[in-house]
Design a protein around this motif. Structure first.
Motif, short mmCIF file in Angstrom:
data_model
loop_
_atom_site.label_atom_id
_atom_site.label_comp_id
_atom_site.label_asym_id
_atom_site.label_seq_id
_atom_site.Cartn_x
_atom_site.Cartn_y
_atom_site.Cartn_z
N ALA A 111 0.75 12.06 1.09
CA ALA A 111 1.42 13.13 1.85
C ALA A 111 2.08 12.56 3.11
O ALA A 111 3.18 12.97 3.49
N SER A 112 1.41 11.61 3.72
CA SER A 112 1.96 10.99 4.92
C SER A 112 3.21 10.17 4.58
O SER A 112 4.23 10.22 5.28
N ARG A 168 -1.63 4.69 3.33
CA ARG A 168 -2.54 4.93 2.20
C ARG A 168 -2.45 6.36 1.68
O ARG A 168 -2.95 6.67 0.61
N ASP A 169 -1.86 7.24 2.48
CA ASP A 169 -1.88 8.68 2.22
C ASP A 169 -0.55 9.15 1.62
O ASP A 169 0.48 9.12 2.30
N PHE A 227 -3.74 4.40 11.64
CA PHE A 227 -4.91 4.97 11.00
C PHE A 227 -5.64 5.84 12.01
O PHE A 227 -5.50 5.68 13.22
N ALA A 239 0.95 4.13 -2.84
CA ALA A 239 0.47 5.47 -2.52
C ALA A 239 1.32 6.56 -3.17
O ALA A 239 0.82 7.64 -3.45
N ASN A 253 2.71 2.59 10.90
CA ASN A 253 1.47 2.69 10.13
C ASN A 253 0.28 2.76 11.08
O ASN A 253 -0.10 1.76 11.69
N CYS A 307 2.65 7.35 10.30
CA CYS A 307 2.14 7.61 8.95
C CYS A 307 0.87 6.81 8.72
O CYS A 307 0.51 5.94 9.50
N ASP A 308 0.22 7.13 7.63
CA ASP A 308 -0.87 6.33 7.10
C ASP A 308 -0.40 5.90 5.72
O ASP A 308 -0.26 6.73 4.82
N THR A 323 0.83 -1.21 0.00
CA THR A 323 0.00 0.00 0.00
C THR A 323 0.86 1.25 0.00
O THR A 323 0.59 2.21 -0.74
#
Length: 193
Positions: free
Chosen positions: A169-170, A166-167, A136, A26, A134, A163-164, A22
């Protein structure tokens, strides 16, 4: 004549189901190469699904992605190579990491123990690495970076970033921390393979 490019190889590693595929997807500007296979009944004796019971696939070779920073001087292309998370595929991790300048170790705080083999691997590579936690927004297992650093017994020079995966920017914050650490010497606990 075009400016020379700076080519950077990074490894993304971590335990089974931590979000490596993921994370690469991303931020990759190309369709990521994925080698996902369906989990089958034959793997029930080796695939530990505790904490990821809904997972139906697993990476069996590697993930690959690319991200270009055209405005950097010189322009930078980052190539991501993701390792499979299960220890039964660890025999290929060194080949995937060959030539890498840095490593992201993705951890899941609800299953922190599955991160230990990947952390040991990153330390033995003797190259800078960052730990990406990781998390959420609705995850009840929120820990501060310092709490994760203490739990994993990491030295102060190892960046620990929440972080996420999936994001984009993260994930960019994780990459910035790792790329910044590439200019520092490796951890004193690191050693050559």
């Amino acid at each position: 004549m075009p400016d020379a490019e700076c080519l950077v190889k990074l490894v993304v590693t971590g335990g089974f189901g931590t979000g490596k595929t993921t994370l690469i997807g991303a931020v990759s500007e190309i369709t990521p190469l994925r080698t996902e296979a369906v989990l089958t009944q034959a793997g029930t004796t080796t695939d530990v699904l505790t904490g990821v019971e809904g997972k139906t696939t697993t990476t069996v070779a590697l993930d690959f992605g690319r991200l270009t920073f055209p405005d950097a001087d010189p322009p930078v292309k980052v190539f991501f190579f993701g390792t499979p998370g299960q220890e039964r595929f660890a025999h290929g991790w060194n080949s995937i990491a060959h030539g890498a300048l840095g490593t992201v170790v993705l951890v899941d705080t609800s299953r922190l123990e599955i991160s230990f083999p990947s952390l040991t691997f990153a330390e033995k590579l003797g190259i800078p690495f960052a730990v990406a936690v990781n998390q959420f927004a609705h995850d009840p297992n929120h820990y501060t970076p310092q709490e994760v650093r203490d739990a994993l017994d990491l030295t102060a020079d190892v960046p620990v970033i929440t972080c996420d995966a999936r994001d984009p920017a993260s994930v960019a914050r994780v990459l910035t921390a790792l790329l910044t650490s590439l200019t520092r010497p490796p951890s004193p606990r690191g050693a050559s393979l």
